[in-house]
Scaffold this motif. Structure first.
Motif, PDB file in Angstrom:
ATOM      1  N   PHE A   1      93.131  12.775  17.495  1.00 49.78           N
ATOM      2  CA  PHE A   1      93.677  12.033  18.625  1.00 49.78           C
ATOM      3  C   PHE A   1      94.828  11.110  18.226  1.00 49.78           C
ATOM      4  O   PHE A   1      95.431  10.477  19.089  1.00 49.78           O
ATOM      5  CB  PHE A   1      92.566  11.208  19.294  1.00 49.78           C
ATOM      6  CG  PHE A   1      91.517  12.069  19.927  1.00 49.78           C
ATOM      7  CD1 PHE A   1      91.687  12.534  21.215  1.00 49.78           C
ATOM      8  CD2 PHE A   1      90.379  12.418  19.230  1.00 49.78           C
ATOM      9  CE1 PHE A   1      90.724  13.332  21.814  1.00 49.78           C
ATOM     10  CE2 PHE A   1      89.408  13.221  19.810  1.00 49.78           C
ATOM     11  CZ  PHE A   1      89.583  13.683  21.107  1.00 49.78           C
ATOM     12  N   ASP A   2      95.128  11.016  16.942  1.00 48.26           N
ATOM     13  CA  ASP A   2      96.185  10.116  16.488  1.00 48.26           C
ATOM     14  C   ASP A   2      97.537  10.414  17.118  1.00 48.26           C
ATOM     15  O   ASP A   2      98.315   9.511  17.398  1.00 48.26           O
ATOM     16  CB  ASP A   2      96.308  10.146  14.961  1.00 48.26           C
ATOM     17  CG  ASP A   2      95.172   9.403  14.278  1.00 48.26           C
ATOM     18  OD1 ASP A   2      94.464   8.633  14.965  1.00 48.26           O
ATOM     19  OD2 ASP A   2      94.993   9.594  13.062  1.00 48.26           O
ATOM     20  N   GLU A   3      97.841  11.690  17.353  1.00 48.76           N
ATOM     21  CA  GLU A   3      99.138  12.086  17.900  1.00 48.76           C
ATOM     22  C   GLU A   3      99.107  12.242  19.420  1.00 48.76           C
ATOM     23  O   GLU A   3     100.138  12.458  20.038  1.00 48.76           O
ATOM     24  CB  GLU A   3      99.581  13.409  17.265  1.00 48.76           C
ATOM     25  CG  GLU A   3      99.710  13.360  15.756  1.00 48.76           C
ATOM     26  CD  GLU A   3     100.837  12.459  15.288  1.00 48.76           C
ATOM     27  OE1 GLU A   3     101.899  12.447  15.937  1.00 48.76           O
ATOM     28  OE2 GLU A   3     100.659  11.776  14.269  1.00 48.76           O
ATOM     29  N   ALA A   4      97.942  12.130  20.023  1.00 51.87           N
ATOM     30  CA  ALA A   4      97.806  12.388  21.460  1.00 51.87           C
ATOM     31  C   ALA A   4      98.264  11.201  22.288  1.00 51.87           C
ATOM     32  O   ALA A   4      98.064  10.048  21.907  1.00 51.87           O
ATOM     33  CB  ALA A   4      96.351  12.707  21.785  1.00 51.87           C
ATOM     34  N   GLU A   5      98.893  11.509  23.405  1.00 50.73           N
ATOM     35  CA  GLU A   5      99.250  10.470  24.368  1.00 50.73           C
ATOM     36  C   GLU A   5      98.005  10.176  25.205  1.00 50.73           C
ATOM     37  O   GLU A   5      97.518  11.046  25.915  1.00 50.73           O
ATOM     38  CB  GLU A   5     100.375  10.941  25.278  1.00 50.73           C
ATOM     39  CG  GLU A   5     101.718  11.027  24.609  1.00 50.73           C
ATOM     40  CD  GLU A   5     102.802  11.360  25.614  1.00 50.73           C
ATOM     41  OE1 GLU A   5     102.762  10.849  26.743  1.00 50.73           O
ATOM     42  OE2 GLU A   5     103.679  12.151  25.243  1.00 50.73           O
ATOM     43  N   LEU A   6      97.494   8.980  25.097  1.00 50.80           N
ATOM     44  CA  LEU A   6      96.310   8.610  25.868  1.00 50.80           C
ATOM     45  C   LEU A   6      96.652   7.480  26.830  1.00 50.80           C
ATOM     46  O   LEU A   6      95.994   6.450  26.861  1.00 50.80           O
ATOM     47  CB  LEU A   6      95.156   8.217  24.933  1.00 50.80           C
ATOM     48  CG  LEU A   6      94.605   9.348  24.069  1.00 50.80           C
ATOM     49  CD1 LEU A   6      93.515   8.846  23.141  1.00 50.80           C
ATOM     50  CD2 LEU A   6      94.083  10.485  24.926  1.00 50.80           C
ATOM     51  N   ASP A   7      97.680   7.709  27.628  1.00 49.21           N
ATOM     52  CA  ASP A   7      98.055   6.713  28.625  1.00 49.21           C
ATOM     53  C   ASP A   7      97.210   6.907  29.888  1.00 49.21           C
ATOM     54  O   ASP A   7      96.403   7.835  29.988  1.00 49.21           O
ATOM     55  CB  ASP A   7      99.544   6.794  28.934  1.00 49.21           C
ATOM     56  CG  ASP A   7      99.981   8.176  29.392  1.00 49.21           C
ATOM     57  OD1 ASP A   7      99.127   8.988  29.800  1.00 49.21           O
ATOM     58  OD2 ASP A   7     101.192   8.442  29.357  1.00 49.21           O
ATOM     59  N   ALA A   8      97.378   6.039  30.856  1.00 48.78           N
ATOM     60  CA  ALA A   8      96.562   6.068  32.074  1.00 48.78           C
ATOM     61  C   ALA A   8      96.696   7.403  32.809  1.00 48.78           C
ATOM     62  O   ALA A   8      95.703   7.935  33.325  1.00 48.78           O
ATOM     63  CB  ALA A   8      96.940   4.906  32.979  1.00 48.78           C
TER      64      ALA A   8
END
Length: 83
Positions: free
Chosen positions: A54-61
């Motif tokens: 998940f380090d490279e994943a965009e986890l925005d709203a």
């Protein structure tokens, strides 16, 4: 017949791999619960380390909202193109 219960333990996203002291607390809690159910059953815990995925994943709203809607079935499956 084995009296060992093999468990896959999956923590939440949050870099728990940096400090694995929580794993013993999980083992103790699980062992206590299993002992109430069966005194002759031992446990074997296997902990998954996956936070680096998940380090490279965009986890925005917006991404989280889309995932929740997909999980609920409201958006249907995501189409995937193979190259």
């Amino acid at each position: 017949m084995s009296n060992t219960l093999s468990l896959l333990c999956v923590h939440g996203v949050g870099h728990q791999e940096r400090d694995t002291s929580w794993q013993q607390a999980w083992r103790d809690a699980i062992a206590g619960a299993v002992a109430r159910w069966s005194e002759n059953c031992s446990i074997e815990c296997h902990f998954v380390q996956y936070d680096e995925l998940f380090d490279e994943a965009e986890l925005d709203a917006a991404t989280i909202a889309e995932a929740m809607l997909r999980r609920s079935g409201a958006l249907g499956p995501r189409s995937v193109e193979c190259q």
